[in-house]
Design a protein around this motif. Structure first.
Motif, PDB file in Angstrom:
ATOM      1  N   THR A   1     -14.804 -21.052  14.777  1.00  0.00           N
ATOM      2  CA  THR A   1     -13.939 -20.163  14.169  1.00  0.00           C
ATOM      3  C   THR A   1     -14.122 -19.907  12.582  1.00  0.00           C
ATOM      4  N   ILE A   2     -14.330 -18.419  12.231  1.00  0.00           N
ATOM      5  CA  ILE A   2     -14.755 -18.333  10.896  1.00  0.00           C
ATOM      6  C   ILE A   2     -13.349 -17.738  10.170  1.00  0.00           C
ATOM      7  N   ILE A   3     -13.271 -18.446   9.193  1.00  0.00           N
ATOM      8  CA  ILE A   3     -12.127 -18.274   8.169  1.00  0.00           C
ATOM      9  C   ILE A   3     -12.351 -17.945   6.562  1.00  0.00           C
TER      10      ILE A   3
ATOM     11  N   MET B   1     -15.743 -20.130   5.422  1.00  0.00           N
ATOM     12  CA  MET B   1     -15.764 -21.582   5.918  1.00  0.00           C
ATOM     13  C   MET B   1     -15.875 -21.196   7.388  1.00  0.00           C
ATOM     14  N   VAL B   2     -16.716 -22.020   8.274  1.00  0.00           N
ATOM     15  CA  VAL B   2     -16.883 -22.057   9.719  1.00  0.00           C
ATOM     16  C   VAL B   2     -16.246 -23.345  10.383  1.00  0.00           C
TER      17      VAL B   2
ATOM     18  N   TYR C   1     -26.158 -18.319  12.728  1.00  0.00           N
ATOM     19  CA  TYR C   1     -26.973 -17.632  11.609  1.00  0.00           C
ATOM     20  C   TYR C   1     -25.799 -17.709  10.371  1.00  0.00           C
ATOM     21  N   PHE C   2     -26.193 -18.174   8.920  1.00  0.00           N
ATOM     22  CA  PHE C   2     -25.313 -17.740   8.149  1.00  0.00           C
ATOM     23  C   PHE C   2     -26.182 -17.684   6.726  1.00  0.00           C
ATOM     24  N   ARG C   3     -25.631 -16.869   6.018  1.00  0.00           N
ATOM     25  CA  ARG C   3     -26.222 -17.094   4.493  1.00  0.00           C
ATOM     26  C   ARG C   3     -25.436 -17.998   3.533  1.00  0.00           C
ATOM     27  N   ALA C   4     -26.239 -18.864   3.042  1.00  0.00           N
ATOM     28  CA  ALA C   4     -25.551 -19.825   1.903  1.00  0.00           C
ATOM     29  C   ALA C   4     -25.132 -19.111   0.699  1.00  0.00           C
ATOM     30  N   LEU C   5     -24.171 -19.636   0.133  1.00  0.00           N
ATOM     31  CA  LEU C   5     -23.470 -18.686  -1.085  1.00  0.00           C
ATOM     32  C   LEU C   5     -23.708 -20.168  -2.399  1.00  0.00           C
ATOM     33  N   GLY C   6     -24.895 -20.533  -2.561  1.00  0.00           N
ATOM     34  CA  GLY C   6     -25.002 -21.407  -3.269  1.00  0.00           C
ATOM     35  C   GLY C   6     -25.017 -23.071  -2.866  1.00  0.00           C
ATOM     36  N   LYS C   7     -23.981 -23.670  -3.409  1.00  0.00           N
ATOM     37  CA  LYS C   7     -23.669 -24.948  -3.227  1.00  0.00           C
ATOM     38  C   LYS C   7     -22.795 -25.003  -1.854  1.00  0.00           C
ATOM     39  N   CYS C   8     -23.460 -25.442  -0.679  1.00  0.00           N
ATOM     40  CA  CYS C   8     -22.835 -25.519   0.682  1.00  0.00           C
ATOM     41  C   CYS C   8     -22.526 -26.914   1.186  1.00  0.00           C
ATOM     42  N   ARG C   9     -21.750 -26.965   2.024  1.00  0.00           N
ATOM     43  CA  ARG C   9     -21.286 -28.422   2.548  1.00  0.00           C
ATOM     44  C   ARG C   9     -21.191 -28.301   4.066  1.00  0.00           C
ATOM     45  N   LEU C  10     -21.664 -29.268   4.808  1.00  0.00           N
ATOM     46  CA  LEU C  10     -21.458 -29.498   6.183  1.00  0.00           C
ATOM     47  C   LEU C  10     -20.404 -30.604   6.187  1.00  0.00           C
ATOM     48  N   ILE C  11     -19.241 -30.523   6.532  1.00  0.00           N
ATOM     49  CA  ILE C  11     -18.318 -31.620   6.408  1.00  0.00           C
ATOM     50  C   ILE C  11     -17.952 -32.185   7.703  1.00  0.00           C
ATOM     51  N   CYS C  12     -18.115 -33.566   7.648  1.00  0.00           N
ATOM     52  CA  CYS C  12     -18.020 -34.303   8.745  1.00  0.00           C
ATOM     53  C   CYS C  12     -17.804 -35.863   8.297  1.00  0.00           C
TER      54      CYS C  12
ATOM     55  N   LEU D   1     -18.523 -25.969   7.886  1.00  0.00           N
ATOM     56  CA  LEU D   1     -19.674 -25.362   7.139  1.00  0.00           C
ATOM     57  C   LEU D   1     -18.647 -24.649   6.175  1.00  0.00           C
ATOM     58  N   LYS D   2     -19.117 -25.142   4.771  1.00  0.00           N
ATOM     59  CA  LYS D   2     -18.314 -24.429   3.911  1.00  0.00           C
ATOM     60  C   LYS D   2     -19.001 -23.688   2.573  1.00  0.00           C
ATOM     61  N   ASN D   3     -18.665 -22.481   2.250  1.00  0.00           N
ATOM     62  CA  ASN D   3     -19.233 -21.600   1.339  1.00  0.00           C
ATOM     63  C   ASN D   3     -20.404 -20.888   2.016  1.00  0.00           C
ATOM     64  N   VAL D   4     -20.041 -20.179   2.928  1.00  0.00           N
ATOM     65  CA  VAL D   4     -21.131 -19.385   3.687  1.00  0.00           C
ATOM     66  C   VAL D   4     -20.575 -17.876   3.839  1.00  0.00           C
ATOM     67  N   ASP D   5     -21.587 -17.008   4.079  1.00  0.00           N
ATOM     68  CA  ASP D   5     -21.254 -15.792   4.454  1.00  0.00           C
ATOM     69  C   ASP D   5     -22.127 -15.335   5.629  1.00  0.00           C
ATOM     70  N   ASP D   6     -21.892 -13.907   5.986  1.00  0.00           N
ATOM     71  CA  ASP D   6     -22.734 -13.165   6.870  1.00  0.00           C
ATOM     72  C   ASP D   6     -23.107 -14.240   8.165  1.00  0.00           C
ATOM     73  N   VAL D   7     -21.950 -14.718   8.765  1.00  0.00           N
ATOM     74  CA  VAL D   7     -22.039 -15.499  10.036  1.00  0.00           C
ATOM     75  C   VAL D   7     -22.082 -14.790  11.118  1.00  0.00           C
ATOM     76  N   TYR D   8     -22.943 -15.050  12.219  1.00  0.00           N
ATOM     77  CA  TYR D   8     -23.002 -14.492  13.426  1.00  0.00           C
ATOM     78  C   TYR D   8     -23.606 -15.661  14.275  1.00  0.00           C
ATOM     79  N   PHE D   9     -23.415 -15.298  15.716  1.00  0.00           N
ATOM     80  CA  PHE D   9     -23.968 -16.298  16.670  1.00  0.00           C
ATOM     81  C   PHE D   9     -24.957 -15.309  17.806  1.00  0.00           C
ATOM     82  N   TYR D  10     -26.139 -16.111  17.784  1.00  0.00           N
ATOM     83  CA  TYR D  10     -27.141 -15.315  18.413  1.00  0.00           C
ATOM     84  C   TYR D  10     -27.733 -16.551  19.397  1.00  0.00           C
TER      85      TYR D  10
END
Length: 162
Positions: free
Chosen positions: A26-28, A31-32, A57-68, A43-52
């Motif tokens: 889910t994209i909010i 964040m994904v 696929y996503f574009r990072a917006l600087g400092k990104c985090r994968l939270i788990c 997945l935090k601080n991303v843009d242009d998210v799509y599934f293929y």
């Protein structure tokens, strides 16, 4: 890319891809939320998210985090091991990439298991909450262990001879 107690942090402004297979997401806003079999990965601080084709696929917006939750393994990635006999840093980076590609499902990560076995059983490094213990490794591999404790960088040289 570095691993902390609650995930992985990296800085980028490029487009990245993440293998998510058939997991739901889910994209909010920037964040994904990805629901795996056993946990939720954010997945935090991303843009242009799509599934293929099973990739997100996503574009990072600087400092990104994968939270788990990485509390069981993060301490093994916050040490630096230098040796002329084995390239532990290369194995560590491969393990980090594999962790992200398998969405923190550690049991699927063969390189992570290999890295942890090298640390624990070959080099005999035991990391607890407040201490690091280094035992004699049975392969007599000399190495240097560098870590940070109480805002001071510590360095241990392990020289073993036959």
């Amino acid at each position: 890319m570095r691993i902390v107690k609650n995930g992985i942090i990296f800085s980028s402004h490029l487009t990245h891809r993440l293998s998510i297979g058939n997991y739901k997401f889910t994209i909010i806003k920037d964040m994904v939320y990805i629901k795996t079999n056993s946990k939720m990965v954010i997945l935090k601080n991303v843009d242009d998210v799509y599934f293929y084709k099973n990739f997100l696929y996503f574009r990072a917006l600087g400092k990104c985090r994968l939270i788990c939750d990485c509390s069981k393994i993060y301490k093994y990635f916050n040490i630096l091991i230098k040796s002329d006999y084995i390239d532990v840093e290369k194995i560590k980076q491969t393990a980090l990439n594999e962790i992200t590609n398998n969405l923190f499902e550690f049991e699927k990560c063969k390189n992570l298991i290999k890295y942890l076995k090298i640390i624990k059983y070959i080099l005999k490094i035991e990391i607890k909450d407040n201490s690091i213990k280094v035992g004699a490794n049975k392969y007599n591999i000399p190495f240097t262990l560098i870590y940070k404790l109480n805002d001071r960088i510590k360095k241990i040289n392990i020289e073993q001879t036959f």
